[in-house]
Design a protein around this motif. Structure first.
Motif, short mmCIF file in Angstrom:
data_model
loop_
_atom_site.label_atom_id
_atom_site.label_comp_id
_atom_site.label_asym_id
_atom_site.label_seq_id
_atom_site.Cartn_x
_atom_site.Cartn_y
_atom_site.Cartn_z
N SER A 1 0.82 -1.20 0.00
CA SER A 1 0.00 0.00 0.00
C SER A 1 0.85 1.26 0.00
O SER A 1 1.98 1.28 0.51
CB SER A 1 -0.95 0.01 1.21
N GLN A 2 0.28 2.26 -0.62
CA GLN A 2 0.87 3.60 -0.63
C GLN A 2 -0.29 4.58 -0.56
O GLN A 2 -1.05 4.72 -1.51
CB GLN A 2 1.70 3.83 -1.88
N GLY A 3 -0.46 5.21 0.60
CA GLY A 3 -1.63 6.06 0.79
C GLY A 3 -2.89 5.23 0.73
O GLY A 3 -3.00 4.18 1.37
N GLU A 4 -3.85 5.66 -0.09
CA GLU A 4 -5.12 4.95 -0.20
C GLU A 4 -5.07 3.83 -1.24
O GLU A 4 -6.03 3.08 -1.40
CB GLU A 4 -6.24 5.93 -0.56
N LYS A 5 -3.97 3.72 -1.94
CA LYS A 5 -3.82 2.71 -2.99
C LYS A 5 -3.23 1.44 -2.42
O LYS A 5 -2.29 1.48 -1.62
CB LYS A 5 -2.92 3.28 -4.09
N SER A 6 -3.77 0.28 -2.83
CA SER A 6 -3.22 -0.98 -2.33
C SER A 6 -3.37 -2.08 -3.37
O SER A 6 -4.26 -2.04 -4.21
CB SER A 6 -3.90 -1.40 -1.02
N PHE A 7 -2.48 -3.06 -3.29
CA PHE A 7 -2.49 -4.24 -4.14
C PHE A 7 -2.36 -5.46 -3.24
O PHE A 7 -1.38 -5.59 -2.50
CB PHE A 7 -1.31 -4.24 -5.12
N LYS A 8 -3.34 -6.35 -3.31
CA LYS A 8 -3.26 -7.62 -2.57
C LYS A 8 -2.70 -8.66 -3.51
O LYS A 8 -3.35 -9.10 -4.46
CB LYS A 8 -4.63 -8.03 -2.06
N VAL A 9 -1.46 -9.09 -3.25
CA VAL A 9 -0.72 -9.92 -4.19
C VAL A 9 -0.57 -11.34 -3.62
O VAL A 9 -0.03 -11.51 -2.52
CB VAL A 9 0.67 -9.33 -4.48
N ASP B 1 -10.89 -11.01 -10.08
CA ASP B 1 -10.94 -10.91 -8.63
C ASP B 1 -9.59 -11.17 -7.96
O ASP B 1 -9.36 -10.68 -6.85
CB ASP B 1 -11.96 -11.89 -8.06
N ASN B 2 -8.73 -11.92 -8.61
CA ASN B 2 -7.51 -12.38 -7.94
C ASN B 2 -6.21 -11.84 -8.53
O ASN B 2 -5.17 -11.92 -7.87
CB ASN B 2 -7.47 -13.91 -7.93
N ASP B 3 -6.24 -11.34 -9.74
CA ASP B 3 -5.06 -10.73 -10.33
C ASP B 3 -4.96 -9.29 -9.82
O ASP B 3 -5.79 -8.45 -10.17
CB ASP B 3 -5.17 -10.75 -11.86
N PRO B 4 -3.96 -8.98 -9.01
CA PRO B 4 -3.91 -7.64 -8.41
C PRO B 4 -3.68 -6.54 -9.44
O PRO B 4 -3.99 -5.38 -9.17
CB PRO B 4 -2.72 -7.74 -7.44
N TYR B 5 -3.16 -6.90 -10.62
CA TYR B 5 -2.82 -5.90 -11.62
C TYR B 5 -3.88 -5.78 -12.72
O TYR B 5 -3.73 -4.98 -13.64
CB TYR B 5 -1.46 -6.24 -12.24
N LYS B 6 -4.93 -6.59 -12.62
CA LYS B 6 -6.09 -6.51 -13.54
C LYS B 6 -5.69 -6.69 -15.00
O LYS B 6 -6.19 -5.98 -15.89
CB LYS B 6 -6.84 -5.18 -13.35
#
Length: 605
Positions: free
Chosen positions: A61-69, A373-378
């Motif tokens: 996460s960075q600020g309000e942005k996050s990636f669940k990897v 739903d599961n690829d954090p980078y879409k």
């Protein structure tokens, strides 16, 4: 009571002794940053199953942005080199999209099938709950290297866009051989049908910049296949495709799963195509080959460096009913999760849900939703059907909002004559629906011939006119080239991309034109109706720019909405250009082509 307190204290001490992860890779924007944790000892065949009964996720996460990897079991953490199948290393890859401080938080759970079932599970200890941070700098890459351009994203248009450079992507790549990963220096890769590849013709194309991507105990393996990728780069191509699962398919040598038997026994049984006993009795459905998949990663990472779009074909027609009887169940989810965990960080890719897919529409929607739903980078999911099944699959996917964001089109004429019509149809249909999809033509010809070797047809006129320019002038975002099975270096037997070199030169003419002229691609549309000639193509933005493609020598006849356009003629075969004189002064334009064959007239303000 005291014993219970001591147990809790010991557990707390063990948790406090957890080692911080090893953070490797260049800590720069768009680069692969790898966190390697020391976790429970395990192996590919252990119980609990490290692929199913543990779930590692790291949220960056960075600020309000996050990636669940999602993460994965990595054996000794160096399996591409050591071929290890056991160890205590667990790993996650992250490609940050901005400089500055990034925080991470680890979730590491255990429980029966926790990797693919809903629920929190119970803490697996070790790194569970761990937090940390690291600093990321700007990338220093340039040129074709994808790390200079950023992640390729779907932005609601007919073209994918690079996040960093803002450029829209036009694809020119190879769709053959589909068994690219049947390579003799990859661990535990069988040789059914003597189709295991050496790519010896591309040894001459190996470049020293590939050295960090070699594998094996002496780090000398992979030179030929990495040389082949460098060859594509030098010829101006920017994509290659490959099956990651072809058990019981045309080739039968590529899959990430472990075998229950040795290679010789598998090869003997798999010689018979469409033998259900191979998948049922000889392949372990929920276990994966750690070192083989690590070695695949070396190939894909070099592809990033060379500007390559990675076309993951996750299954093919012959085996699309194997996992879970065709549905989205435990086997398929484990397979998809492993692909996502290991490879989704690459900067330009799509997940092809199945080559010549025969799953039901609902199954296709379910597959696409799992990736979404599961690829954090879409990264986008695309659908590839038989040529006569377009309406059956594509129309419902156009009409309804789904997680399918693109079509990987196959046609079936040896002269490529269906390409422009079909591409135009689905680009316009998706645009009219209010949800623009990306459309690529990834098998533009028939199965028998398609793009033939230079020795069989050095001119490649139909491929150039009907398929390459036919796609681009319809608003398709690019083409990958299938090699027909009746010719040398076919879809299964190709070991030299140099076999079509004369055509790659023609393709580079188109790529250079589209990439060097700052075309407003997302605002352009097919306008064939503007020209008086029945078979010519028109692609443009009203009142600003028009591309008119003559399929044979002749005269451009087009009614423009106004005057004041400058002009340039391009020879699509040779790349020769001739600038027109002055600006157009009349709206009913007639201009004679200066070339003896097909020609492109570029009108611009």
């Amino acid at each position: 009571m005291k014993l219970r307190i001591y147990v809790v204290m010991i557990a707390a001490m063990l948790m406090s002794c957890t080692k911080a992860p090893e953070i490797s890779g260049e800590l720069k924007v768009w680069h692969k940053v790898t966190l390697t944790f020391t976790g429970p000892e395990s192996s590919e065949t252990a119980s609990p199953n490290p692929f199913a009964d543990y779930r590692l996720d790291v949220t960056f996460s960075q600020g309000e942005k996050s990636f669940k990897v999602p993460g994965y079991f990595a054996a000794d953490g160096n399996a591409a080199i050591t071929s290890a199948s056991e160890g205590d290393k667990w790993r996650v890859h992250f490609s940050p999209d901005a400089p500055g401080n990034w925080e991470y938080q680890v979730s590491f759970k255990k429980g029966k099938d926790i990797a693919v079932v809903d629920g929190e599970g119970e803490s697996a200890g070790f790194m569970d709950g761990e937090k940390g941070s690291f600093e990321v700098a700007e990338s220093d890459k340039s040129g074709a290297d994808l790390r200079a351009h950023g992640r390729l994203k779907y932005v609601g248009e007919h073209y994918l866009q690079f996040s960093q450079s803002g450029n829209y992507f036009v694809k020119f790549g190879v769709d053959a051989p589909e068994n690219l990963l049947a390579y003799y220096e990859l661990d535990n890769t069988p040789n059914v049908g003597e189709r295991l590849k050496k790519w010896e013709d591309h040894a001459q194309d190996y470049h020293e910049d590939a050295k960090p991507y070699l594998w094996g105990a002496d780090q000398q393996k992979g030179k030929n296949i990495l040389g082949a990728i460098n060859y594509l780069h030098t010829k101006g191509l920017n994509a290659f495709s490959f099956l990651t699962f072809n058990v019981d398919g045309d080739d039968r040598n590529v899959f990430p799963h472990l075998l229950k038997v040795d290679l010789a026994e598998y090869e003997n049984f798999a010689k018979e195509k469409k033998n259900p006993k191979v998948w049922e009795n000889q392949v372990i459905h929920d276990r994966f080959d750690v070192s083989k998949m690590d070695q695949w990663e070396q190939i894909f990472s070099y592809g990033d460096m060379k500007g390559m779009f990675l076309h993951f074909k996750t299954q093919e027609n012959e085996n699309d009913q194997k996992m879970d009887g065709g549905s989205l169940g435990r086997e398929r989810k484990l397979y998809y999760r492993e692909l996502i965990a290991r490879y989704s960080h690459h900067l330009a890719l799509n997940w092809n849900l199945g080559e010549e897919d025969t799953n039901t529409l609902q199954e296709v929607r379910d597959f696409a939703s799992y990736f979404a739903d599961n690829d954090p980078y879409k990264n986008i999911a695309v659908v590839h059907t038989f040529p006569n099944d377009h309406d059956k699959y594509y129309q419902p996917l156009v009409d309804q909002k789904t997680d399918v964001l693109g079509f990987s089109v196959q046609t079936n004429k040896p002269d490529f004559s269906r390409v422009h019509e079909v591409t135009n149809k689905w680009v316009k249909a998706s645009s009219a629906s209010g949800r623009k999809l990306v459309v690529a033509v990834d098998e533009p010809g028939d199965a028998v011939h398609s793009l033939v070797p230079d020795t069989d047809n050095p001119d490649h006129d139909n491929a150039r006119i009907n398929a390459l320019w036919g796609t681009l002038m319809a608003g398709g975002y690019g083409v990958e080239w299938y090699f027909g099975y009746k010719h040398a270096h076919s879809d299964l037997t190709c070991e030299s991309w140099r076999s079509r070199e004369l055509f790659w030169d023609q393709g580079k003419v188109a790529m250079d034109f589209f990439n060097n002229n700052d075309l407003p691609l997302i605002y352009m549309e097919n306008m064939d109706e503007m020209t008086a000639a029945e078979n010519d193509y028109v692609f443009g933005k009203t009142g600003e720019i028009y591309l008119v493609y003559l399929k044979e020598k002749g005269t451009v006849q087009i009614d423009l909405p106004d005057v004041g356009y400058r002009s340039l003629w391009l020879n699509p075969k040779t790349g020769d250009q001739i600038n027109g004189e002055g600006e157009t002064s009349i709206e009913e334009l007639e201009m004679d082509s200066p070339f003896e064959q097909d020609a492109l007239l570029y009108l611009y303000k």
